[in-house]
Motif scaffolding. Structure first.
Motif, PDB file in Angstrom:
ATOM      1  N   TRP A   1       0.832  -1.200   0.000  1.00 20.86           N
ATOM      2  CA  TRP A   1       0.000   0.000   0.000  1.00 20.86           C
ATOM      3  C   TRP A   1       0.866   1.250   0.000  1.00 20.86           C
ATOM      4  O   TRP A   1       2.054   1.220   0.307  1.00 20.86           O
ATOM      5  CB  TRP A   1      -0.974   0.028   1.178  1.00 20.86           C
TER       6      TRP A   1
ATOM      7  N   PRO B   1      -2.911  -0.321  -3.612  1.00 22.92           N
ATOM      8  CA  PRO B   1      -3.897   0.066  -2.604  1.00 22.92           C
ATOM      9  C   PRO B   1      -3.486   1.334  -1.852  1.00 22.92           C
ATOM     10  O   PRO B   1      -2.300   1.594  -1.635  1.00 22.92           O
ATOM     11  CB  PRO B   1      -3.944  -1.145  -1.669  1.00 22.92           C
TER      12      PRO B   1
ATOM     13  N   ALA C   1      -3.886   3.456   1.706  1.00 20.81           N
ATOM     14  CA  ALA C   1      -4.170   3.240   3.129  1.00 20.81           C
ATOM     15  C   ALA C   1      -4.190   4.587   3.846  1.00 20.81           C
ATOM     16  O   ALA C   1      -3.371   5.460   3.569  1.00 20.81           O
ATOM     17  CB  ALA C   1      -3.114   2.331   3.761  1.00 20.81           C
TER      18      ALA C   1
ATOM     19  N   THR D   1      -7.624   6.448  -4.935  1.00 20.32           N
ATOM     20  CA  THR D   1      -7.919   5.023  -4.793  1.00 20.32           C
ATOM     21  C   THR D   1      -8.417   4.444  -6.117  1.00 20.32           C
ATOM     22  O   THR D   1      -8.045   3.324  -6.492  1.00 20.32           O
ATOM     23  CB  THR D   1      -8.957   4.801  -3.684  1.00 20.32           C
TER      24      THR D   1
END
Length: 375
Positions: free
Chosen positions: A228, A251, A253, A245
């Motif tokens: 992430w 990913p 976070a 996102t």
């Protein structure tokens, strides 16, 4: 009358010196000074039947005296109460100090009571906290952060990363967000080459990119196969996080800086991250954290709690899908026990409650203490 009731509450504020000043991107952008200490607020609750619970919250750089002062103003409300009624008691404490709000410093101060009540309840049941709450697993994937700060040279970060892996920690997180993005990329590439493609690697910008920079850097970082990218934007920029996102394969976070359930709800409802990172002390304790876990699970988010592994290991073990817990060795001197890592995972201790007790050093670093209900 309850079968048992709270006889005394003791609050202590402890200043933990760090062995070395540490700097993340906020220092290099001029927004903060290097961190040299962590201030903790401990709550110790004892019942008429001599049951004992220990809880804590913390602050970095500022807020410690305020947490202690607020907790001391409301602590007496717990005397004589049934310690099993945790949700009711936390709500009463919130209303006792409602004039300063139900988020931020006030909420963080109350977390120490909430955690202590859960520790007590689990000890009374003779169970580790994770087992009391209902664990899905007996160990949680662990990654190290404390070796990856920006004040350390790349060679030092690589050495610390190798040592962490040898100690049974499964992943490595390093700090980014420097004014010079090329230097960030050099450091990430150096660590990736050092640990190899098979080791989970994360980066953390500590909120220091704007939207354009976050998108540009996020695309450059895609090649490193990161688990992430953490806090690429300001913690309250829900729309920006949502756009990022959607735009990145890696990913996103965030969540550690949010200080209430309501703030996390906006993040979750806005589809503004792939991995949510709540911090139990910051959101008010375990009661509030459990509510967040349910919301996050409903939306299919991954979970990686921030800091305070002594608390978060138990909570992460209760999340329905696999999680991560953040390994920091900073708080080790405060406790007599150590959490064990093996094969990339942190093991839930079999000791009742949180499974930690305060050390003599923690007592020695206490700068103020007050007790209620002692007779």
């Amino acid at each position: 009358m309850p079968a048992d009731s709270i006889r005394s509450v003791t609050l202590s504020t402890v200043t933990l010196p760090l062995g070395r000043a540490v700097s993340d991107a906020k220092v290099f952008t001029g927004r903060q000074k290097p961190m040299t200490e962590v201030v903790l607020l401990f709550a110790e609750i004892v019942t008429e039947q001599d049951q004992y619970g220990l809880g804590f919250t913390y602050s970095k750089r500022a807020g410690g005296p305020g947490q202690y002062a607020h907790a001391a103003e409301v602590a007496e409300n717990l005397i004589g109460e049934d310690p099993n009624d945790i949700a009711r008691l936390v709500t009463e404490l919130e209303w006792a100090g409602a004039s300063v709000g139900r988020s931020g410093l006030a909420t963080q101060a109350l977390a120490a009571f909430d955690v202590a009540l859960y520790d007590l309840k689990a000890k009374r049941a003779g169970l580790p906290l994770a087992k009391l709450l209902g664990a899905h697993r007996d160990s949680v994937r662990a990654y190290n952060t404390s070796g990856g700060f920006l004040n350390a040279s790349l060679e030092e970060v690589k050495e610390r990363a190798g040592r962490s892996l040898e100690e049974g920690i499964g992943g490595i997180k390093i700090k980014v967000g420097l004014p010079d993005g090329a230097e960030d990329l050099r450091r990430v590439q150096g660590v990736r080459e050092h640990v190899g493609d098979g080791v989970p690697l994360m980066v953390d910008a500590n909120q220091q990119w704007d939207r354009a920079t976050a998108l540009r850097m996020g695309r450059r970082l895609e090649e490193f196969g990161l688990v992430w990218i953490e806090e690429p934007l300001d913690a309250y920029d829900v729309e920006g996080h949502a756009r990022l996102t959607r735009a990145l394969d890696t990913p996103v976070a965030t969540g550690e800086m949010l200080a209430s359930v309501a703030e996390h709800e906006r993040l979750i409802e806005g589809a503004a991250c792939d991995v949510i990172q709540p911090d139990a002390p910051r959101v008010g304790g375990i009661t509030r954290f459990l509510r967040l876990m349910a919301l996050a699970d409903q939306r299919g988010l991954d979970l990686a709690p921030h800091f305070a592994m002594e608390i978060h290991l138990h909570l992460a073990a209760c999340y329905p899908r696999e999680t991560w817990v953040e390994h920091f060795d900073w708080l080790d001197p405060l406790f007599n026990e150590r959490l064990e890592t093996k094969d990339g995972r942190m093991l839930v201790p079999d000791r009742p409650g949180l499974g930690v007790t305060l050390s003599d050093r923690a007592r020695a670093w206490t700068t103020a203490s007050v007790s209620f209900g002692v007779r």
